[in-house]
Write a protein that holds these residues in place. Sequence first.
Motif, PDB file in Angstrom:
ATOM      1  N   UNK A   1      40.079  16.903  59.952  1.00 47.83           N
ATOM      2  CA  UNK A   1      41.413  17.362  59.563  1.00 47.83           C
ATOM      3  C   UNK A   1      41.355  18.823  59.133  1.00 47.83           C
ATOM      4  N   UNK A   2      40.388  19.144  58.291  1.00 48.21           N
ATOM      5  CA  UNK A   2      40.288  20.486  57.698  1.00 48.21           C
ATOM      6  C   UNK A   2      40.087  21.552  58.770  1.00 48.21           C
ATOM      7  N   UNK A   3      39.190  21.301  59.707  1.00 48.08           N
ATOM      8  CA  UNK A   3      38.916  22.295  60.743  1.00 48.08           C
ATOM      9  C   UNK A   3      40.055  22.407  61.760  1.00 48.08           C
ATOM     10  N   UNK A   4      40.772  21.302  61.988  1.00 48.19           N
ATOM     11  CA  UNK A   4      41.914  21.386  62.903  1.00 48.19           C
ATOM     12  C   UNK A   4      42.994  22.283  62.317  1.00 48.19           C
ATOM     13  N   UNK A   5      43.133  22.275  61.003  1.00 45.32           N
ATOM     14  CA  UNK A   5      44.098  23.151  60.339  1.00 45.32           C
ATOM     15  C   UNK A   5      43.640  24.605  60.330  1.00 45.32           C
TER      16      UNK A   5
END
Length: 330
Positions: A60-64
Amino acid sequence: MEQAIKTIPELNVTTQDGWKLKAYHHVNQHSKFSPILVFHAMSLSAYSMNGNEGLPSIGVWLSLKGFDVWVCECRGVGKSFHKDKRKRKEWTFDEHLNYDVPAFLDSIQKETNKNKFHWIGHSMGGHLLLAHLCVTNDNRIQSGVIAGSGFEVSDSIDKYAGHTKLLNVLQIKIIPLKLISRLSRPLLKMIPDNYGYFSKKLTGYRNCLTIMKDIHDIPTSLLKYAFNCYRKGGLRNSDGKVIYSEKAKEINIPLLFISGNMDLAWIPQVIQDNIKFFSSGITKALPFGKEYGHIDNYGHVDIMMGKNSEKEVFPEILNWLMEKEKKYSA
């Protein structure tokens, strides 16, 4: 009660030996970077890595942050399935390496039409990356991040040899980790936050209890692979004929090793010892813990899913990935 996984696009992946697997897609349609593959630890599934129940999720964090991310769920856990009931209880590290990994790489490459990937592996997920590169030196892998993994626990060689012998004598085929987890959670709830063996060695206490909901049974044959890492030369295939560290000098792909100072085995000093297997300049080691200037100490699990992962660990992973992206696009 059956727990609902977050609504995340799923890619169906079929292995050559008949397992049905899932890859969960944290979509960033406008990403200009190489996609990222995330592989989970032994006995865990994509459930934790996808950020369910408020857990931090590298996907989730890297997709953001601009990346297209795929969390790969290997055989035997989560939504994986094989029509042969016997197969559902019998597999080894070799099957993960020789069937699961190629199936994910080929399927996601076809889905994305991309030829380069970053790989983030936690625990067994890191072992899979090391073994895959040692056997193939796959040029589709642009860079790798390995959390809580290595070839051998050099200061603990033969420490656990007796455990393997005992499992052989008792002829235990399945380790009931799911039952053990369920029985122990009520007891652990009575322990104050950040106190005791499990909270210090595994993760911040509140996250530890949540992650324990995701623990799955594993076959004894898979547990034995982990014990291999406590032997001279360390990680090897099931029959012991292929010692992966002996092929490490052939790897030419940059690798970042991250480790916690309170890990059960893969403490920063052990990771430094493992770097000797590689050619100079290929690897970088990044330790975490209070003694290295961080907020708190880090164990084996909270290096990726702890309460401070998003503040301290994930940004360092992002910096590494961006550095490799710049080098690749230059």
